[in-house]
Design a protein around this motif. Structure first.
Motif, PDB file in Angstrom:
ATOM      1  N   ASP A  93       6.163  51.545  32.119  1.00 21.40           N
ATOM      2  CA  ASP A  93       6.989  51.797  30.935  1.00 21.40           C
ATOM      3  C   ASP A  93       7.397  53.262  30.815  1.00 21.40           C
ATOM      4  O   ASP A  93       8.468  53.575  30.307  1.00 21.40           O
ATOM      5  N   ARG A  94       6.542  54.164  31.290  1.00 18.11           N
ATOM      6  CA  ARG A  94       6.869  55.596  31.226  1.00 18.11           C
ATOM      7  C   ARG A  94       7.767  56.048  32.372  1.00 18.11           C
ATOM      8  O   ARG A  94       8.407  57.083  32.281  1.00 18.11           O
ATOM      9  N   CYS A  95       7.800  55.294  33.433  1.00 17.96           N
ATOM     10  CA  CYS A  95       8.529  55.683  34.646  1.00 17.96           C
ATOM     11  C   CYS A  95      10.033  55.525  34.448  1.00 17.96           C
ATOM     12  O   CYS A  95      10.500  54.495  33.963  1.00 17.96           O
ATOM     13  N   ASP A  96      10.786  56.557  34.844  1.00 19.72           N
ATOM     14  CA  ASP A  96      12.248  56.456  34.787  1.00 19.72           C
ATOM     15  C   ASP A  96      12.855  56.253  36.183  1.00 19.72           C
ATOM     16  O   ASP A  96      14.060  56.326  36.351  1.00 19.72           O
ATOM     17  N   HIS A  97      12.000  56.001  37.163  1.00 15.45           N
ATOM     18  CA  HIS A  97      12.404  55.698  38.546  1.00 15.45           C
ATOM     19  C   HIS A  97      13.260  56.799  39.163  1.00 15.45           C
ATOM     20  O   HIS A  97      14.230  56.531  39.861  1.00 15.45           O
ATOM     21  N   CYS A  98      12.867  58.043  38.917  1.00 16.25           N
ATOM     22  CA  CYS A  98      13.594  59.187  39.481  1.00 16.25           C
ATOM     23  C   CYS A  98      13.257  59.407  40.953  1.00 16.25           C
ATOM     24  O   CYS A  98      13.962  60.116  41.652  1.00 16.25           O
ATOM     25  N   LEU A  99      12.147  58.837  41.423  1.00 18.94           N
ATOM     26  CA  LEU A  99      11.679  58.889  42.812  1.00 18.94           C
ATOM     27  C   LEU A  99      11.206  60.267  43.268  1.00 18.94           C
ATOM     28  O   LEU A  99      11.048  60.504  44.458  1.00 18.94           O
ATOM     29  N   VAL A 100      10.968  61.179  42.339  1.00 14.33           N
ATOM     30  CA  VAL A 100      10.436  62.487  42.710  1.00 14.33           C
ATOM     31  C   VAL A 100       9.039  62.335  43.298  1.00 14.33           C
ATOM     32  O   VAL A 100       8.676  63.020  44.253  1.00 14.33           O
ATOM     33  N   CYS A 101       8.261  61.396  42.754  1.00  7.14           N
ATOM     34  CA  CYS A 101       6.904  61.173  43.258  1.00  7.14           C
ATOM     35  C   CYS A 101       6.929  60.719  44.713  1.00  7.14           C
ATOM     36  O   CYS A 101       6.121  61.165  45.524  1.00  7.14           O
ATOM     37  N   ILE A 102       7.860  59.859  45.040  1.00  4.90           N
ATOM     38  CA  ILE A 102       7.961  59.357  46.408  1.00  4.90           C
ATOM     39  C   ILE A 102       8.413  60.463  47.362  1.00  4.90           C
ATOM     40  O   ILE A 102       7.968  60.542  48.506  1.00  4.90           O
ATOM     41  N   ASP A 103       9.276  61.349  46.880  1.00  5.38           N
ATOM     42  CA  ASP A 103       9.735  62.464  47.711  1.00  5.38           C
ATOM     43  C   ASP A 103       8.618  63.445  48.046  1.00  5.38           C
ATOM     44  O   ASP A 103       8.619  64.043  49.115  1.00  5.38           O
ATOM     45  N   THR A 104       7.669  63.631  47.133  1.00  7.81           N
ATOM     46  CA  THR A 104       6.606  64.602  47.364  1.00  7.81           C
ATOM     47  C   THR A 104       5.354  64.005  47.987  1.00  7.81           C
ATOM     48  O   THR A 104       4.531  64.735  48.506  1.00  7.81           O
ATOM     49  N   CYS A 105       5.226  62.693  47.943  1.00  9.60           N
ATOM     50  CA  CYS A 105       4.019  62.033  48.443  1.00  9.60           C
ATOM     51  C   CYS A 105       3.931  62.125  49.965  1.00  9.60           C
ATOM     52  O   CYS A 105       4.923  61.941  50.672  1.00  9.60           O
ATOM     53  N   ASP A 126      -4.284  54.274  51.982  1.00  8.79           N
ATOM     54  CA  ASP A 126      -3.693  55.486  52.540  1.00  8.79           C
ATOM     55  C   ASP A 126      -3.622  56.642  51.555  1.00  8.79           C
ATOM     56  O   ASP A 126      -3.460  57.782  51.957  1.00  8.79           O
ATOM     57  N   CYS A 127      -3.700  56.379  50.265  1.00  6.72           N
ATOM     58  CA  CYS A 127      -3.611  57.440  49.264  1.00  6.72           C
ATOM     59  C   CYS A 127      -4.812  58.367  49.416  1.00  6.72           C
ATOM     60  O   CYS A 127      -5.963  57.931  49.375  1.00  6.72           O
ATOM     61  N   THR A 128      -4.552  59.657  49.575  1.00  2.00           N
ATOM     62  CA  THR A 128      -5.621  60.635  49.750  1.00  2.00           C
ATOM     63  C   THR A 128      -6.030  61.285  48.437  1.00  2.00           C
ATOM     64  O   THR A 128      -6.847  62.186  48.433  1.00  2.00           O
ATOM     65  N   LEU A 129      -5.450  60.842  47.337  1.00  3.35           N
ATOM     66  CA  LEU A 129      -5.742  61.373  46.003  1.00  3.35           C
ATOM     67  C   LEU A 129      -5.467  62.868  45.910  1.00  3.35           C
ATOM     68  O   LEU A 129      -6.183  63.602  45.243  1.00  3.35           O
ATOM     69  N   CYS A 130      -4.408  63.312  46.563  1.00  2.39           N
ATOM     70  CA  CYS A 130      -4.070  64.739  46.527  1.00  2.39           C
ATOM     71  C   CYS A 130      -3.498  65.138  45.170  1.00  2.39           C
ATOM     72  O   CYS A 130      -3.585  66.297  44.776  1.00  2.39           O
ATOM     73  N   GLY A 131      -2.897  64.205  44.446  1.00  2.67           N
ATOM     74  CA  GLY A 131      -2.378  64.483  43.118  1.00  2.67           C
ATOM     75  C   GLY A 131      -0.987  65.082  43.067  1.00  2.67           C
ATOM     76  O   GLY A 131      -0.506  65.448  41.995  1.00  2.67           O
ATOM     77  N   ARG A 132      -0.329  65.190  44.215  1.00  5.81           N
ATOM     78  CA  ARG A 132       1.018  65.761  44.231  1.00  5.81           C
ATOM     79  C   ARG A 132       1.980  64.938  43.391  1.00  5.81           C
ATOM     80  O   ARG A 132       2.813  65.480  42.676  1.00  5.81           O
ATOM     81  N   CYS A 133       1.874  63.622  43.454  1.00  2.02           N
ATOM     82  CA  CYS A 133       2.766  62.754  42.680  1.00  2.02           C
ATOM     83  C   CYS A 133       2.537  62.931  41.184  1.00  2.02           C
ATOM     84  O   CYS A 133       3.483  62.915  40.386  1.00  2.02           O
ATOM     85  N   ILE A 134       1.289  63.135  40.803  1.00  3.23           N
ATOM     86  CA  ILE A 134       0.955  63.328  39.390  1.00  3.23           C
ATOM     87  C   ILE A 134       1.529  64.650  38.892  1.00  3.23           C
ATOM     88  O   ILE A 134       2.067  64.734  37.787  1.00  3.23           O
ATOM     89  N   ASP A 135       1.453  65.684  39.718  1.00  4.99           N
ATOM     90  CA  ASP A 135       1.964  66.997  39.336  1.00  4.99           C
ATOM     91  C   ASP A 135       3.471  67.002  39.095  1.00  4.99           C
ATOM     92  O   ASP A 135       3.949  67.693  38.200  1.00  4.99           O
ATOM     93  N   VAL A 136       4.219  66.245  39.892  1.00  5.48           N
ATOM     94  CA  VAL A 136       5.680  66.303  39.772  1.00  5.48           C
ATOM     95  C   VAL A 136       6.259  65.295  38.795  1.00  5.48           C
ATOM     96  O   VAL A 136       7.428  65.384  38.445  1.00  5.48           O
ATOM     97  N   CYS A 137       5.466  64.348  38.336  1.00 10.19           N
ATOM     98  CA  CYS A 137       5.971  63.329  37.424  1.00 10.19           C
ATOM     99  C   CYS A 137       6.214  63.949  36.046  1.00 10.19           C
ATOM    100  O   CYS A 137       5.274  64.348  35.361  1.00 10.19           O
ATOM    101  N   HIS A 138       7.463  64.014  35.646  1.00  6.38           N
ATOM    102  CA  HIS A 138       7.803  64.680  34.390  1.00  6.38           C
ATOM    103  C   HIS A 138       7.678  63.767  33.169  1.00  6.38           C
ATOM    104  O   HIS A 138       7.851  64.213  32.049  1.00  6.38           O
ATOM    105  N   HIS A 139       7.365  62.501  33.356  1.00  3.49           N
ATOM    106  CA  HIS A 139       7.142  61.582  32.241  1.00  3.49           C
ATOM    107  C   HIS A 139       5.689  61.117  32.149  1.00  3.49           C
ATOM    108  O   HIS A 139       5.381  60.200  31.393  1.00  3.49           O
ATOM    109  N   ASP A 140       4.820  61.731  32.934  1.00  5.37           N
ATOM    110  CA  ASP A 140       3.390  61.377  32.966  1.00  5.37           C
ATOM    111  C   ASP A 140       3.176  59.879  33.208  1.00  5.37           C
ATOM    112  O   ASP A 140       2.290  59.269  32.608  1.00  5.37           O
ATOM    113  N   ALA A 141       3.970  59.312  34.091  1.00  2.19           N
ATOM    114  CA  ALA A 141       3.814  57.898  34.431  1.00  2.19           C
ATOM    115  C   ALA A 141       2.682  57.691  35.434  1.00  2.19           C
ATOM    116  O   ALA A 141       2.174  56.590  35.575  1.00  2.19           O
TER     117      ALA A 141
END
Length: 174
Positions: free
Chosen positions: A106-118, A148-163
């Motif tokens: 519900d919080r995600c706006d599907h900007c795909l920034v998380c996928i770009d940085t992952c 495969d997720c290494t829990l690096c947190g990069r996706c969390i850092d770039v998500c501007h809607h805290d999704a």
């Protein structure tokens, strides 16, 4: 570099079955038992580069440069995702990990920034695809699937809607 070249259609993106890493891990373990040496350390790109920096030139640096060229022009993160036994070990350990990244659709706006940085974007893609296939419309939170997720947190850092956030699976048990 690989992503830029692929976006310009100079090279083709290539994906392989990640189960190959378990085959390579078994091969490295078998060779280690047969030779009584830690064989992976001979092929470890990180080890080769660190020995190059500390001790100076030696011929193994050409192998590390070859792996770099393969990752740039053939398959992004191919060494880590398909060959490295450390990646295979991490993937086995994180399957049962209590702490995972969760995604709030519900919080995600599907900007795909998380996928770009992952570093392993297919994990996010699989989770979002499974959320669409899941018939429960009331469900908002989805834990990332796949080891495969290494829990690096990069996706969390770039998500501007805290999704995306870290989620502790133990709190559901309590």
């Amino acid at each position: 570099i690989h992503e830029n070249l692929a976006a310009k259609k100079i090279i083709k993106r290539r994906e392989f079955d990640p189960k190959w890493r378990y085959v390579f891990t078994a091969l490295f373990i078998a060779m280690s038992f047969a030779s009584s040496q830690l064989v992976f350390e001979i092929f470890s790109v990180t080890g080769i580069v660190s020995r190059f920096v500390i001790y100076g030139y030696f011929h193994a640096i050409w192998f590390a440069l070859f792996v770099l060229l393969v990752e740039i022009f053939y398959s992004r993160r191919g060494w880590c995702r398909y060959v490295c036994p450390i990646g295979a070990t991490y993937s086995l350990l994180t399957r049962t990990n209590a702490v995972k990244v969760s995604w709030n659709k519900d919080r995600c706006d599907h900007c795909l920034v998380c996928i770009d940085t992952c570093l392993v974007p297919h994990v996010l893609e699989i989770t979002k695809k499974n959320a669409k296939l899941d018939g429960d419309e009331n469900k908002k939170e989805f834990r990332l699937v796949g080891g495969d997720c290494t829990l690096c947190g990069r996706c969390i850092d770039v998500c501007h809607h805290d999704a995306l956030k870290f989620d502790n699976g133990f709190k559901k048990l309590i």
